[in-house]
Design a protein around this motif. Structure first.
Motif: not given
Ligand code: ZN
Length: 349
Positions: A96, A99, A108
């Motif tokens: 995500c 990250c 998330i």
């Protein structure tokens, strides 16, 4: 292997035999030495509404642990058999936005070890290498077992600078007590902690709180006068999840005060937003630990002399899990450690 398992959707836990997991690519197999009991484990054990909504049985509980690496899967680098390790219990997606930006604590799609996937209350545990924290310096095994909640305390206590500041902590659970010790270590002038449990307030004093206040019998106004605080607290750490505690904290902050909120409320919390606006307060939510800046801070503060060991008050063998959970539920305790190398420990261990 032996494991403490939620076998069915309902209250209770069972110490039972389950297959020992195997490390896949990028994973390590850890022989668990000691684990800590978290409030989350109590929720799952009692099967409250949150647990019924969140957990799928069968599940091995537990996310606070220390252990020894006994096998590494293909592709594992920089972690070796024999390493003493703890681990980050938040498993992130790696894909995500946050990250990819290196802000893995903001993933998330975070899932929880021992909540969404089999955890550490067992003789063995498999973990992705990216979640493993190797203890490169000597560390007390009981302290290493509670690195996860110690990390919550560090993440909260270091959210805002505390050097020379007056700090208010609401909630003297184990994380609040550890935050008091960390804030003192980091140079706070006064650390005032509030609760309604005489046992826990006494323990918070041992961990370095300047004042541990029972809010049933005393007031923050009196404490502030005693400490000759003129303008209110500089930094707040909300650890209780209680609406009245956050409201009181907002009311006692000085202009420009900053509040880190770790305590998780169960419902809506009314806050005096006029005070937040006119005193220009900051409220910041805290969840988990920063990977792995918080872990670095945890290790080096212990090397620098921070002592959180008084927060650990009870130790049990793995076969004494029922007694361990009952003690945790009583509230007459700090952190409770379960030894996975011995079925029973002598009383008072
Ligand atoms: Zn992610």
């Amino acid at each position: 292997m032996k494991a403490l398992v939620k076998t069915d959707a309902g209250p209770g836990l069972e110490l039972t035999d389950v297959p020992t997991p195997r490390p896949g690519t990028g994973e390590v197999l850890i022989r668990v030495l000691r684990t800590g009991i978290c409030g989350t484990d109590l929720h799952i054990e009692s099967w409250d509404q949150w647990a019924a909504r969140t957990v799928r049985a069968p599940l091995v509980l537990g996310h606070e642990f220390v252990g020894e690496v006994v096998e590494t899967g293909p592709g594992v680098a920089d972690i070796s058999t024999g390493d003493l390790v703890s681990g980050e219990g938040h498993l992130v997606c790696g894909k995500c936005r946050n990250c990819l930006a290196g802000r893995r604590h903001l993933c998330i799609r975070t899932i929880g070890l021992g909540v969404h996937t089999d955890g550490a209350f067992a003789e063995y545990l498999v973990l992705p290498q990216s979640n493993v924290w190797v203890h490169r310096h000597p560390v007390d095994l009981d302290v290493a077992a509670i690195f996860d909640p110690y990390g919550n305390a560090v993440h909260t206590a270091l959210s805002f600078p505390v050097l020379g500041e007056d700090v208010l902590i609401t909630g003297a659970g184990p994380i609040g007590m550890m935050a008091a010790a960390i804030a003192r270590h980091a140079g706070a002038r006064n650390v005032v902690i509030t609760d309604v449990s005489p046992y826990r307030l006494e323990l918070a004093r041992k961990l370095g709180a300047t004042v541990a206040l029972d809010v049933r019998t005393g007031s923050l106004e009196e404490v502030m006068a005693e400490l000759r605080m003129a303008e209110g607290f500089d930094v707040g750490m909300e650890m209780s999840g209680r609406a009245d505690a956050l409201r009181e904290m907002v009311a006692r902050m000085g202009p420009g005060g900053r509040i880190a909120v770790l305590g998780l409320p169960t419902g809506d919390v009314p806050v005096d937003m006029a005070t937040v606006v006119t005193r220009m307060l900051t409220l910041r939510g805290i969840y988990g630990r920063e990977m792995f800046e918080t872990w670095y801070a945890m290790s080096v503060m212990l090397q620098g002399g921070l002592d959180i060991s008084p927060v650990i008050t009870h130790r049990f063998g793995y076969a004494q899990h029922a007694e361990a959970f009952a003690t945790a539920r009583s509230g007459q305790c700090g952190k409770i450690v379960i030894d996975w190398t011995r079925p029973t420990l002598p009383p008072g261990a």
